[in-house]
Motif scaffolding. Structure first.
Motif, PDB file in Angstrom:
ATOM      1  N   ASP A  38       0.949  -1.214   0.174  1.00  0.00           N
ATOM      2  CA  ASP A  38       0.100  -0.045   0.245  1.00  0.00           C
ATOM      3  C   ASP A  38       0.939   1.265   0.010  1.00  0.00           C
ATOM      4  O   ASP A  38       0.479   2.275  -0.839  1.00  0.00           O
ATOM      5  CB  ASP A  38      -0.981  -0.118   1.240  1.00  0.00           C
ATOM      6  CG  ASP A  38      -1.990  -0.756   1.269  1.00  0.00           C
ATOM      7  OD1 ASP A  38      -2.316  -1.295   0.028  1.00  0.00           O
ATOM      8  OD2 ASP A  38      -2.703  -1.313   2.248  1.00  0.00           O
ATOM      9  N   ARG A  44       0.910   4.029  -3.043  1.00  0.00           N
ATOM     10  CA  ARG A  44       0.365   5.432  -2.911  1.00  0.00           C
ATOM     11  C   ARG A  44       1.611   6.110  -3.255  1.00  0.00           C
ATOM     12  O   ARG A  44       1.232   7.222  -3.819  1.00  0.00           O
ATOM     13  CB  ARG A  44       0.271   5.664  -1.152  1.00  0.00           C
ATOM     14  CG  ARG A  44      -0.030   6.877  -1.128  1.00  0.00           C
ATOM     15  CD  ARG A  44      -0.424   7.160   0.568  1.00  0.00           C
ATOM     16  NE  ARG A  44      -1.062   8.447   0.881  1.00  0.00           N
ATOM     17  CZ  ARG A  44      -0.524   9.475   0.962  1.00  0.00           C
ATOM     18  NH1 ARG A  44       0.797   9.449   1.022  1.00  0.00           N
ATOM     19  NH2 ARG A  44      -0.984  10.636   1.471  1.00  0.00           N
ATOM     20  N   ARG A  57      -7.531   1.855  -4.724  1.00  0.00           N
ATOM     21  CA  ARG A  57      -8.137   0.839  -3.912  1.00  0.00           C
ATOM     22  C   ARG A  57      -9.444   0.253  -4.349  1.00  0.00           C
ATOM     23  O   ARG A  57      -9.707  -1.033  -4.281  1.00  0.00           O
ATOM     24  CB  ARG A  57      -8.196   1.552  -2.657  1.00  0.00           C
ATOM     25  CG  ARG A  57      -8.317   0.349  -1.340  1.00  0.00           C
ATOM     26  CD  ARG A  57      -8.404   0.811  -0.078  1.00  0.00           C
ATOM     27  NE  ARG A  57      -7.116   1.876   0.147  1.00  0.00           N
ATOM     28  CZ  ARG A  57      -7.255   2.977   0.735  1.00  0.00           C
ATOM     29  NH1 ARG A  57      -8.468   3.576   0.797  1.00  0.00           N
ATOM     30  NH2 ARG A  57      -6.200   3.745   0.933  1.00  0.00           N
ATOM     31  N   ASP A  96      -5.968  11.959  -2.189  1.00  0.00           N
ATOM     32  CA  ASP A  96      -6.631  11.037  -1.245  1.00  0.00           C
ATOM     33  C   ASP A  96      -7.791  10.093  -2.121  1.00  0.00           C
ATOM     34  O   ASP A  96      -8.118   9.279  -1.989  1.00  0.00           O
ATOM     35  CB  ASP A  96      -7.062  11.774  -0.136  1.00  0.00           C
ATOM     36  CG  ASP A  96      -6.227  12.191   0.954  1.00  0.00           C
ATOM     37  OD1 ASP A  96      -5.105  11.575   1.090  1.00  0.00           O
ATOM     38  OD2 ASP A  96      -6.803  12.859   1.893  1.00  0.00           O
ATOM     39  N   GLU A 124       1.218   9.086  -6.147  1.00  0.00           N
ATOM     40  CA  GLU A 124       1.410  10.552  -5.799  1.00  0.00           C
ATOM     41  C   GLU A 124       2.598  11.106  -6.653  1.00  0.00           C
ATOM     42  O   GLU A 124       2.527  11.894  -7.290  1.00  0.00           O
ATOM     43  CB  GLU A 124       2.210  10.586  -4.183  1.00  0.00           C
ATOM     44  CG  GLU A 124       2.378  12.048  -3.905  1.00  0.00           C
ATOM     45  CD  GLU A 124       2.754  12.017  -2.351  1.00  0.00           C
ATOM     46  OE1 GLU A 124       2.839  13.218  -1.713  1.00  0.00           O
ATOM     47  OE2 GLU A 124       2.912  10.836  -1.752  1.00  0.00           O
ATOM     48  N   ILE A 176      -6.259   7.750  -4.366  1.00  0.00           N
ATOM     49  CA  ILE A 176      -5.668   6.489  -3.669  1.00  0.00           C
ATOM     50  C   ILE A 176      -6.876   5.799  -3.448  1.00  0.00           C
ATOM     51  O   ILE A 176      -7.252   4.425  -3.618  1.00  0.00           O
ATOM     52  CB  ILE A 176      -5.216   7.055  -2.423  1.00  0.00           C
ATOM     53  CG1 ILE A 176      -3.703   7.558  -2.751  1.00  0.00           C
ATOM     54  CG2 ILE A 176      -5.043   5.845  -1.474  1.00  0.00           C
ATOM     55  CD1 ILE A 176      -2.840   8.227  -1.800  1.00  0.00           C
TER      56      ILE A 176
END
Length: 171
Positions: free
Chosen positions: A76, A80, A117, A110, A84, A113
């Protein structure tokens, strides 16, 4: 985030697990990440997951269990950071006057992400169909042709993807 107060046995199990394995887990993560701060953060996150799962008192192979959780957290973290970096790279290509504020960048990241997910929970064919129709704007026919499947398969997988999005949002 809500706090979970473990009962006496669970708390004792977690304390024992933490005392006996935290140093090992921290070292294990530090070797893989080559970063002591990230290793410390992910070790703590691992024990928080154990606390929330309330499994500390019943573990037969605690190191294996901790490593499995930590491995997922490492994945994760890298995912991330990759998202980014891609986002920041695309921002750098934009004229400066279009650059969002720091707060907007954080909110966008956010959101990216969360979308990543959510998409990760789809099977590869469902994800490909969902992205072709929803992101690329392809028709069902063009999507079916491009992926070598029938239009009914596109419809079925798109429905599955949309249902997954709805359920993911409610979770």
């Amino acid at each position: 985030m809500s706090t979970v107060a473990p009962d006496g046995a669970a708390q004792k199990g977690l304390e024992t697990l933490y005392r006996e394995h935290n140093s090992w887990l921290h070292g294990w993560l530090r070797q893989r990440l080559n970063n002591a701060a990230d290793a410390a953060d992910l070790a703590q996150d691992t024990f928080i997951r154990v606390l929330l799962a309330r499994t500390a008192a019943t573990l037969n192979q605690p190191r294996h269990y901790l490593a499995t959780i930590a491995r997922g957290l490492v994945i994760d973290l890298y995912r991330r950071r990759s998202l980014e970096a891609a986002y920041l790279e695309s921002l750098a290509l934009q004229p400066e006057h279009y650059a969002p504020s720091a707060e907007a960048r954080a909110a966008i990241l956010d959101t990216l992400i969360a979308i990543d997910r959510m998409l990760d929970g789809l099977g590869s064919r469902t994800r490909a169909i969902f992205l072709a129709v929803q992101l690329d704007g392809l028709s069902y026919e063009k999507t079916a042709e491009g992926l070598g499947v029938s239009v009914s398969t596109v419809r079925k997988h798109l429905a599955r993807g949309l249902m997954h999005c709805l359920l993911f949002e409610q979770a």
